[in-house]
Design an enzyme around this catalytic site. Structure first.
Site, mmCIF file in Angstrom:
data_model
loop_
_atom_site.group_PDB
_atom_site.id
_atom_site.type_symbol
_atom_site.label_atom_id
_atom_site.label_comp_id
_atom_site.label_asym_id
_atom_site.label_seq_id
_atom_site.Cartn_x
_atom_site.Cartn_y
_atom_site.Cartn_z
ATOM 1 N N LEU A 1 0.854 -1.174 0.000
ATOM 2 C CA LEU A 1 0.000 0.000 0.000
ATOM 3 C C LEU A 1 0.897 1.234 0.000
ATOM 4 O O LEU A 1 1.983 1.223 0.603
ATOM 5 C CB LEU A 1 -0.907 0.037 1.236
ATOM 6 C CG LEU A 1 -1.920 -1.103 1.405
ATOM 7 C CD1 LEU A 1 -2.670 -0.942 2.718
ATOM 8 C CD2 LEU A 1 -2.902 -1.138 0.246
ATOM 9 N N ASP A 2 0.470 2.302 -0.668
ATOM 10 C CA ASP A 2 1.224 3.549 -0.599
ATOM 11 C C ASP A 2 1.403 3.962 0.854
ATOM 12 O O ASP A 2 0.566 3.640 1.707
ATOM 13 C CB ASP A 2 0.472 4.670 -1.325
ATOM 14 C CG ASP A 2 0.418 4.462 -2.826
ATOM 15 O OD1 ASP A 2 1.205 3.659 -3.336
ATOM 16 O OD2 ASP A 2 -0.432 5.094 -3.477
ATOM 17 N N GLN A 3 2.462 4.674 1.130
ATOM 18 C CA GLN A 3 2.736 5.107 2.500
ATOM 19 C C GLN A 3 1.558 5.881 3.087
ATOM 20 O O GLN A 3 1.214 5.712 4.253
ATOM 21 C CB GLN A 3 3.994 5.988 2.535
ATOM 22 C CG GLN A 3 4.388 6.427 3.936
ATOM 23 C CD GLN A 3 5.719 7.163 3.957
ATOM 24 O OE1 GLN A 3 6.375 7.296 2.938
ATOM 25 N NE2 GLN A 3 6.117 7.647 5.109
#
Length: 566
Positions: free
Chosen positions: A411-413
């Site tokens: 997942l994106d940060q």
């Protein structure tokens, strides 16, 4: 030059700290002993930083060029406390500014070479701009459009004539015979041949007009590629010279060049960030560091994704790799204890600016683990993995078999929600295949910063990431890879729209681009500054809410769901 400032320059005398708990820790591992070393960002250091922000806000010049600023609270040998302040890179085009910590030694040694190289780079930049703005490019586009219109009009006319000839051919075949029929059919064939000649003549004319322009544009594009290669080579050469001359000193009194500390290479700007400048100055002037805070001030470009006035931790590629060396000589600190799984896995160094928070277990068995990742936390370590906070690194510290964990997806940060990790290679391989074969059902929930007019539908756009502008993604019909998302409006909340996304592919930033791009929904996700959201928000409002897949060992469908936190 005065660089040590009284605390009173930044704080009122009646300032009181109600909570002394650090909100973040700069940390690294001593290269000699392997001890974990930390330096906190405390409420006092944040208050001092806010005082500096108030000073910056009084002068609009500081707002034009966005950059990181930092303060370091230090103790003098006599026990008094003072403040150092620093800026990243250059300020007003200068590396040395009254009242600010000077740059790391070594820049002067390559000043002449730097000036000459920067001049060459500027000349390359101007030539590239000139080549990109050639008048012939606009002429080519205009003429292409005109010829396309002529060809289209001719095609329409020829199509109509062909239809008429077909009707005439049928009519004369029914009414004429013998030589009269032959002559009539020949006339129709001659008309068809004449129209073919007419089309070929127009295509030939198009080629004669456009080919010289195309050759010139092709040569210009080749020159641009050549100039970009020259620019990259010059930048790397200057960077190598600067890093060989830059010398950092730690609190143990040891000095090393950047080239020695990062022999495999380092990004441009390494050594010019606030933290290395502050710590180096403190170490070389026998000052004891107590707390440090860094924040962003000024405009933010597309690929920086920074918010004015927000605190940020050590940058992953430039500063974090140096922290272990820079903090060496300070008293080592043991890692803070982790609570039980029932309470979640909390970092010993949560970052109030977003990095940190709690990792909650939502499913666990002997083959896999699923957690609810908080916003602001990486899924896996970055380039310097053992020195960067992430879900994986926290679980490694918590679980006996943590080092065998492997993240199945990411997942994106800034995105929160369900993250899946495998506990063995076979499970990881089988789950990864399910993701690759699009057999995993994923549902995201987002709050968009505007009104979405379409209730539901499918977005299909080709996405491409420019290698020179990572991680930014854009729609590119020539170079992009296919991406497909289904969406459903869940409701409208004032000026915002709550949307459910079901991605059928897994491209980088797919949902963020599909929301923001005018060919998608044309409305950015709230908090997504990278793709143009300017609304005031404390996070990216995107959450991985559901995950459904086949358990590779239990041979049953596992449907995981977590509550959306916004």
């Amino acid at each position: 030059m005065v660089v040590l400032h009284p605390v009173s320059d930044f704080l009122d005398w009646d300032f009181a700290v109600s909570d002394s708990s650090p909100s973040y820790y700069y940390q690294g591992w001593c290269p000699q002993s392997g001890d974990r070393l930390i330096l906190p960002r405390t409420p006092l250091s944040e208050a001092i930083a806010h005082g500096l922000m108030q000073h910056l806000a009084k002068d609009d010049c500081y707002s034009y060029e966005g950059k990181m600023y930092g303060i370091l609270l230090v103790e003098l040998p006599n026990g008094e406390q003072r403040v150092l302040k620093a800026f990243s890179g250059l300020l007003y085009g200068c590396s040395v500014v009254q009242g600010w910590v000077p740059p790391i030694p070594g820049r002067d040694e390559v000043a002449f070479q730097e000036a000459r190289t920067l001049g060459e780079l500027d000349a390359i930049k101007q030539e590239i701009l000139t080549l990109k703005q050639l008048n012939e490019r606009q002429q080519y586009e205009t003429l292409c459009g005109e010829f396309e219109q002529q060809l289209q009009a001719m095609s329409d006319r020829h199509r109509h004539c062909k239809h008429q000839r077909q009707q005439k051919r049928q009519q004369i075949c029914n009414t004429l015979t013998g030589e009269a029929l032959t002559i009539a059919l020949e006339q129709l064939d001659a008309e068809s041949r004449q129209q073919g000649i007419e089309r070929r003549q127009l295509k030939r004319q198009q080629n004669e007009v456009l080919q010289p322009l195309q050759q010139l544009i092709t040569a210009a594009d080749a020159r641009i590629r050549e100039l970009k290669q020259q620019r990259k080579a010059l930048s790397r050469e200057l960077q190598a010279q600067m890093h060989a001359s830059y010398s950092l000193t730690n609190f143990a009194g040891r000095s090393r060049s950047l080239q020695q500390l990062m022999p495999e290479g380092s990004p441009t700007g390494t050594g010019d960030c606030c933290a290395p400048k502050l710590l180096h100055y403190a170490a070389t002037h026998h000052l004891k560091p107590l707390a440090m805070a860094e924040f962003w001030w000024g405009a933010s470009s597309v690929n920086q994704d920074k918010i004015q006035g927000e605190f940020y931790g050590a940058c992953a590629e430039r500063c974090q790799p140096l922290m272990g060396f820079l903090l060496s000589g300070l008293k080592p600190n043991p890692p803070a204890p982790f609570p039980s799984r029932e309470g979640g896995v909390r970092s010993p160094s949560p970052d109030r600016g977003g990095v940190g928070g709690e990792v909650t277990f939502i499913y666990e068995d002997e083959w896999l683990i699923a957690v609810d990742k908080p916003t602001g936390l990486l899924s896996v370590p970055g380039r310097y993995g053992d020195r960067q906070d992430s879900v994986w690194s926290r679980l490694c510290n918590l679980l006996p078999d943590g080092v065998t964990l492997a993240s199945v997806h990411r997942l994106d940060q800034e995105t929160s929600g369900i993250l899946l990790l495998a506990r063995d290679r076979q499970t990881h391989r089988e789950l990864s295949q399910q993701f690759q074969q699009r057999r995993v059902h994923k549902v995201y929930e987002a709050l968009l910063a505007g009104f979405v007019r379409v209730e539901q539908g499918t977005i299909e756009l080709p996405l491409w990431g420019d290698p020179e502008n990572r991680p930014y993604q854009q729609v590119d019909w020539q170079r992009g890879k296919p991406s497909l998302t289904q969406f459903q409006v869940m409701g409208r909340e004032g000026d915002y729209t709550r949307v459910e996304f079901t991605p059928l592919t897994g491209r980088t930033h797919q949902l963020r681009v599909h929301a923001a791009d005018v060919q998608g929904l044309g409305v950015t996700i709230l908090g997504d500054r990278l793709y143009g959201c300017r609304a005031n928000a404390n996070r990216l409002y995107l959450h991985a809410r559901e995950l459904r897949f086949e358990h590779p060992r239990l041979e049953q469908t596992l449907h995981l769901q977590v509550k959306t936190p916004f």
